[in-house]
Write a protein that holds these residues in place. Structure first.
Motif, PDB file in Angstrom:
ATOM      1  N   LEU A 168       4.625   6.672  -3.176  1.00 27.69           N
ATOM      2  CA  LEU A 168       4.422   5.284  -2.764  1.00 27.69           C
ATOM      3  C   LEU A 168       2.938   5.042  -2.626  1.00 27.69           C
ATOM      4  CD1 LEU A 168       7.149   6.394  -0.981  1.00 27.69           C
ATOM      5  CD2 LEU A 168       7.249   3.936  -0.604  1.00 27.69           C
ATOM      6  N   SER A 171      -3.358   3.992  -5.139  1.00 29.54           N
ATOM      7  CA  SER A 171      -4.818   3.870  -5.007  1.00 29.54           C
ATOM      8  C   SER A 171      -5.511   4.983  -5.781  1.00 29.54           C
ATOM      9  CB  SER A 171      -5.217   3.940  -3.532  1.00 29.54           C
ATOM     10  OG  SER A 171      -5.044   5.257  -3.062  1.00 29.54           O
ATOM     11  N   ALA A 214       1.796   6.922   0.711  1.00 25.24           N
ATOM     12  CA  ALA A 214       0.393   6.599   1.013  1.00 25.24           C
ATOM     13  C   ALA A 214       0.220   5.098   0.880  1.00 25.24           C
ATOM     14  CB  ALA A 214      -0.546   7.339   0.077  1.00 25.24           C
ATOM     15  N   ILE A 215       0.829   4.371   1.824  1.00 26.46           N
ATOM     16  CA  ILE A 215       0.770   2.912   1.732  1.00 26.46           C
ATOM     17  C   ILE A 215       0.104   2.286   2.957  1.00 26.46           C
ATOM     18  CG2 ILE A 215       2.757   2.775   0.189  1.00 26.46           C
ATOM     19  CD1 ILE A 215       4.489   1.919   2.521  1.00 26.46           C
ATOM     20  N   GLY A 216       0.042   3.006   4.057  1.00 25.79           N
ATOM     21  CA  GLY A 216      -0.593   2.426   5.246  1.00 25.79           C
ATOM     22  C   GLY A 216       0.256   1.376   5.927  1.00 25.79           C
ATOM     23  N   LYS A 217       1.592   1.621   5.986  1.00 21.33           N
ATOM     24  CA  LYS A 217       2.490   0.693   6.697  1.00 21.33           C
ATOM     25  C   LYS A 217       3.240   1.492   7.773  1.00 21.33           C
ATOM     26  CE  LYS A 217       2.584  -3.037   3.683  1.00 21.33           C
ATOM     27  NZ  LYS A 217       1.180  -3.318   3.962  1.00 21.33           N
ATOM     28  N   ASN A 238      -1.777   5.181  10.573  1.00 21.29           N
ATOM     29  CA  ASN A 238      -1.756   3.805  11.067  1.00 21.29           C
ATOM     30  C   ASN A 238      -1.778   3.806  12.592  1.00 21.29           C
ATOM     31  OD1 ASN A 238      -0.881   2.999   8.252  1.00 21.29           O
ATOM     32  ND2 ASN A 238       0.940   4.136   8.898  1.00 21.29           N
TER      33      ASN A 238
ATOM     34  N   LYS B 135      -8.814   1.965 -10.539  1.00 25.96           N
ATOM     35  CA  LYS B 135      -8.390   0.631 -10.121  1.00 25.96           C
ATOM     36  C   LYS B 135      -9.509  -0.361 -10.427  1.00 25.96           C
ATOM     37  CE  LYS B 135      -6.238  -1.593  -6.192  1.00 25.96           C
ATOM     38  NZ  LYS B 135      -5.418  -1.224  -5.040  1.00 25.96           N
TER      39      LYS B 135
HETATM   40  N1  NDP Z   1      -4.382  11.584   5.951  1.00 25.71           N
HETATM   41  C1  NDP Z   1      -5.450  11.433   5.167  1.00 25.71           C
HETATM   42  O1  NDP Z   1      -6.235  12.347   4.987  1.00 25.71           O
HETATM   43  C2  NDP Z   1      -5.680  10.146   4.490  1.00 25.71           C
HETATM   44  C3  NDP Z   1      -4.913   9.093   4.849  1.00 25.71           C
HETATM   45  N2  NDP Z   1      -5.026   7.895   4.221  1.00 25.71           N
HETATM   46  C4  NDP Z   1      -4.114   6.854   4.640  1.00 25.71           C
HETATM   47  O2  NDP Z   1      -3.157   6.665   3.598  1.00 25.71           O
HETATM   48  C5  NDP Z   1      -2.778   5.311   3.501  1.00 25.71           C
HETATM   49  C6  NDP Z   1      -3.081   4.794   2.106  1.00 25.71           C
HETATM   50  O3  NDP Z   1      -4.456   4.895   1.860  1.00 25.71           O
HETATM   51  P1  NDP Z   1      -5.113   4.286   0.520  1.00 25.71           P
HETATM   52  O4  NDP Z   1      -4.413   4.869  -0.641  1.00 25.71           O
HETATM   53  O5  NDP Z   1      -6.553   4.450   0.652  1.00 25.71           O
HETATM   54  O6  NDP Z   1      -4.681   2.749   0.729  1.00 25.71           O
HETATM   55  P2  NDP Z   1      -4.820   1.463  -0.217  1.00 25.71           P
HETATM   56  O7  NDP Z   1      -4.735   0.311   0.707  1.00 25.71           O
HETATM   57  O8  NDP Z   1      -5.966   1.612  -1.151  1.00 25.71           O
HETATM   58  O9  NDP Z   1      -3.498   1.514  -1.099  1.00 25.71           O
HETATM   59  C7  NDP Z   1      -2.235   1.265  -0.561  1.00 25.71           C
HETATM   60  C8  NDP Z   1      -1.235   1.358  -1.667  1.00 25.71           C
HETATM   61  O10 NDP Z   1       0.060   1.165  -1.116  1.00 25.71           O
HETATM   62  C9  NDP Z   1       0.763   0.213  -1.889  1.00 25.71           C
HETATM   63  N3  NDP Z   1       1.710  -0.486  -1.011  1.00 25.71           N
HETATM   64  C10 NDP Z   1       1.446  -1.379  -0.041  1.00 25.71           C
HETATM   65  N4  NDP Z   1       2.586  -1.780   0.540  1.00 25.71           N
HETATM   66  C11 NDP Z   1       3.592  -1.142  -0.072  1.00 25.71           C
HETATM   67  C12 NDP Z   1       5.004  -1.154   0.059  1.00 25.71           C
HETATM   68  N5  NDP Z   1       5.616  -1.903   0.964  1.00 25.71           N
HETATM   69  N6  NDP Z   1       5.729  -0.361  -0.764  1.00 25.71           N
HETATM   70  C13 NDP Z   1       5.137   0.411  -1.687  1.00 25.71           C
HETATM   71  N7  NDP Z   1       3.803   0.453  -1.856  1.00 25.71           N
HETATM   72  C14 NDP Z   1       3.043  -0.317  -1.066  1.00 25.71           C
HETATM   73  C15 NDP Z   1      -0.293  -0.691  -2.485  1.00 25.71           C
HETATM   74  O11 NDP Z   1       0.215  -1.294  -3.661  1.00 25.71           O
HETATM   75  P3  NDP Z   1      -0.675  -2.259  -4.622  1.00 25.71           P
HETATM   76  O12 NDP Z   1      -1.435  -1.325  -5.515  1.00 25.71           O
HETATM   77  O13 NDP Z   1       0.345  -3.039  -5.346  1.00 25.71           O
HETATM   78  O14 NDP Z   1      -1.544  -3.070  -3.727  1.00 25.71           O
HETATM   79  C16 NDP Z   1      -1.423   0.300  -2.751  1.00 25.71           C
HETATM   80  O15 NDP Z   1      -1.285   0.905  -4.017  1.00 25.71           O
HETATM   81  C17 NDP Z   1      -3.548   4.606   4.616  1.00 25.71           C
HETATM   82  O16 NDP Z   1      -2.743   4.593   5.778  1.00 25.71           O
HETATM   83  C18 NDP Z   1      -4.746   5.515   4.850  1.00 25.71           C
HETATM   84  O17 NDP Z   1      -5.273   5.402   6.150  1.00 25.71           O
HETATM   85  C19 NDP Z   1      -5.906   7.730   3.179  1.00 25.71           C
HETATM   86  C20 NDP Z   1      -6.723   8.761   2.771  1.00 25.71           C
HETATM   87  C21 NDP Z   1      -6.719  10.047   3.455  1.00 25.71           C
END
Ligand code: NDP
Ligand code: NDP
Lengths: 306, 306
Positions: A168, A171, A214-217, A238, B135
Motif C-alpha cells: 500500500l 512513494s 506505507a500510506i500514513g493513515k 502516525n 514520482k
Molecule cells: N518507519 C519508517 O522508517 C518510515 C516511515 N514512514 C512513514 O510511512 C508512511 C508513508 O510514507 P511516504 O511513503 O513517505 O508517504 P507519501 O505521503 O509520500 O505516500 C503515501 C502513499 O500512500 C498512498 N495512499 C494514501 N492513502 C491511501 C489509501 N487509503 N489506500 C492506499 N494507498 C493510500 C498514496 O497514494 P497516491 O500515490 O495515490 O497519492 C501514496 O502513494 C508515513 O506514515 C511515513 O511517516 C516513511 C518513511 C520511513
C-alpha cells in the motif's frame, strides 16, 4: 491466531553491531578510514528533528562521524543546490542525506537528483533509481526503508518467492522501491494507492501472504481485511491524540494493531518495527559509500614508482 | 461477448501521419532540421532483421533519415561501446537504437547504458529509467512498446484509472515499464512473471479489467481465465509451425485468440496490434530527440552580438 511481534529493534541492533565490527576491523588495517555522513535539514519540523537526531545517535554509536547542517526554512532552491555541490566535491564526505520533506518552495526531485550518485545513501537519485529498476541492475544504495523491510523478512525466514504480496503506497521513498524489491524476490506484487477503491483494497488484501503498508493513515487497515496467517509490515508512523499521555499524543501505524494481530502470523509494532531498520539500513549504506570512497580516494596505491 | 479488434495498424498510421506533418511543419520554418536515427544491429538474426527493416521503412515514410549499422556477431563489447561513443559524439545523430537481443557475450545493460541519455530513443538507459520510476519524474523517452500500448488504450477510450490491471512479464523493455505506466495512470496493477503459479495467474486474471501480456508463450492465455468484458493487449509475437503456410510457420500472440475474443470486449490481434504501435512510438521518440538536439545545437541564437 495471535501474531508474533517482529522485533525491529533487535534486528536493527544486530545490523548495527555488525556494522560497528566492520568499521573497527577495517580501521585496524586502514588507520585513516573515517566513515563520514552529512545530513542536511531544512527548517525545523519537529518530526524531522527527531529523525535526524536518531540517525546522528545511531551513526555515532556505529563509529560513523555524522554532521548535521541545519538550514533555514527560507533557503532558496539555488542555495540548497550549491550547498549539495560543495558536499559532492568534499572528498571527506562519504554520504549525503537530505532529510525529507523539504519546504514547498523547493523541488524535492531536483534536490535529491543533485546528490552525487556515489554519496547518495538515501538511494533517491536517478542513477540509483535507474539501477534499481533495471533487470540485473546494480543499485549501490537501496532506499533505506524498503531495504530494512527486506532484512526483517529475511531475518524472520518469511518465504517471499511465490507469495502474493500487497504494497500500500507508491512513494519514491517507500512504496515503489518496496514493490520492486518484493518483485525481484519473486513475489507476485500488487501495488495499491489512494486511487484504489475500498473494494479493490479488500480484494487484494484478502489474498495477500505479505502486506506492506506505507500510506500514513492511522489504524486504517482492519484485521478482517487480512488473510489468516499473513505477514504484515507496518511502515506507517502516525501521531494520534491521546489524553492519557503526558505529551497528549501517541504513535500508531497504518494498521489497527489489535484486530490485525488477531489474524496475522507476524506483525511489526509501531514504534519498534520498521523505524529502527530504516536507520540501520542507512548506516549500512554509509559504510558501502565510505569503503568505495576510501578505495577510490584514500587508499595508498599498491604499486608506486620508486 | 465477441471482442472488438483493436486496429493497431490504423492507430499507428494516425500517429505516423501526425509525425510526418510535424516534421514538414518544422522544416518549413527551419530548413536544416533533419531528424536522423541510427540503428545498430549486431549479427543477423532473422527476426531482428525484419524489425530493423520495418523501422527503417517507417522512419523514411515519416521524413526521418535512418541509417542501419550492421556489425558482425563476433564484435567485442569494447568495439560496440566504442561505436556507440562515436555516435554519441556525432552531433548529426539524433537518436541511437541498439536492436536487441544482443549476442550472449555482450552485456546488454552495459550497452544500453552507454547510449547518450539525449539520444536514447529506446528509453532503456539509466537516466530515462530513473526518471520513469521517479514520482513526477520527467522521462524524455518512454520505452516504445509500453508507450504504444498506452496510446492504444487512450485511442479506444479505455478507462485505466480505477481499473484492475494485470501485466504478464517484467522485462525492462515491456513488462516493467508497462506496469509503471498503468500505475501512473492510476490503475491498480499486479505484475505476474514466470515465478507466479498457475493458480496466481488465474486468480489475478479473473479480476482484471485490463490485461497486458508480454511473455512470449504461444497462445498461452485461455479465454476462460479472462474476466467477461476485459480489455486484452497481446504484446507477444511468437512463431508456430503451420504446414498450411508456404513459409511453414505462422505468427501468434500470447493469447489463444479464439477463446479470448469470446470473453474480452477489446483485443489486439497478432500481427496488426501492438507491433505497429511500437514502431510509431519509436518515430515519436526520434522526433522528440531531434527537436531537442536542434534547439541545443543547430538553432540560430536568438540574440547575437553585432
Ligand atoms: N518507519 C519508517 O522508517 C518510515 C516511515 N514512514 C512513514 O510511512 C508512511 C508513508 O510514507 P511516504 O511513503 O513517505 O508517504 P507519501 O505521503 O509520500 O505516500 C503515501 C502513499 O500512500 C498512498 N495512499 C494514501 N492513502 C491511501 C489509501 N487509503 N489506500 C492506499 N494507498 C493510500 C498514496 O497514494 P497516491 O500515490 O495515490 O497519492 C501514496 O502513494 C508515513 O506514515 C511515513 O511517516 C516513511 C518513511 C520511513
Ligand atoms: N509487438 C511488439 O512490438 C513487441 C513484442 N515483443 C514480444 O513480447 C514478448 C515479451 O518480450 P520481452 O519482454 O522482451 O521478453 P523477455 O523474455 O525479456 O521477458 C519475458 C517475461 O515473461 C515472463 N514469463 C515467462 N513465462 C511466463 C508465464 N508462464 N507466466 C507469466 N510470466 C511469464 C518472464 O518472467 P521472469 O522475469 O520470471 O523470467 C519475463 O519477465 C515476446 O514474445 C516478444 O517477441 C517484445 C517487444 C516488442
Amino acid at each position: 491466531m495471535v501474531a508474533e511481534k517482529i522485533d525491529g529493534k533487535e534486528v536493527a541492533l544486530k545490523v548495527r553491531t555488525r556494522i560497528h565490527e566492520e568499521v573497527k576491523k577495517f580501521q585496524a588495517v586502514h588507520k585513516n578510514f573515517n566513515p563520514y555522513l552529512t545530513i542536511i535539514q531544512v527548517g525545523d519540523r519537529q518530526d524531522s528533528s527527531t529523525y535526524v537526531r536518531m540517525k546522528l545517535k545511531a551513526a555515532q554509536e556505529a563509529g560513523i562521524e555524522c554532521k548535521i547542517i541545519k538550514l533555514p526554512e527560507e533557503i532558496t532552491e539555488f542555495e540548497l543546490l550549491t550547498q549539495i555541490r560543495h558536499l559532492n566535491e568534499d572528498v571527506n564526505v562519504d554520504g549525503i542525506l537530505v532529510q525529507l520533506p523539504l519546504p514547498e518552495h523547493i523541488n524535492e526531485g531536483k534536490i535529491t537528483s543533485e546528490v552525487d550518485a556515489n554519496k547518495d545513501v538515501d538511494g533517491l537519485g536517478p542513477a540509483n533509481v535507474g539501477e534499481l529498476y533495471k533487470k540485473g541492475g546494480n543499485a549501490r544504495f537501496l532506499p533505506c526503508t524498503p531495504k530494512g523491510v527486506m532484512t526483517l523478512l529475511s531475518e524472520y525466514n518469511v518465504q517471499v518467492s511465490g507469495s502474493n504480496a500487497v504494497v500500500l503506497g507508491r512513494s519514491d521513498i517507500v512504496g515503489k522501491p518496496m514493490s520492486q524489491l518484493l518483485n525481484q524476490a519473486n513475489a507476485t506484487v500488487t501495488s495499491l494507492h489512494s486511487r484504489s477503491s475500498p473494494e479493490q483494497l479488500q480484494f487484494y488484501l484478502s489474498k495477500a501472504d505479505i502486506v506492506v503498508s506505507a500510506i500514513g493513515k492511522s489504524e486504517f487497515i482492519k484485521g478482517d481485511w487480512i488473510k489468516e496467517g499473513a505477514v504484515v509490515i507496518d511502515v506507517g508512523t502516525n501521531f494520534i491524540s491521546d489524553s492519557s499521555r503526558a505529551s497528549g499524543s501517541r504513535l500508531v501505524g497504518d494498521c489497527d494493531f489489535k484486530s490485525v494481530s488477531e489474524k496475522a502470523s507476524l506483525l511489526t509494532p509501531v514504534p519498534g518495527g520498521v523505524g529502527p531498520m530504516t536507520v540501520a539500513s542507512l548506516l549500512d549504506n554509509v559504510i558501502i559509500a565510505a569503503k568505495a570512497n576510501f578505495e577510490t580516494n584514500f587508499q595508498t596505491p599498491k604499486f608506486t614508482n620508486p
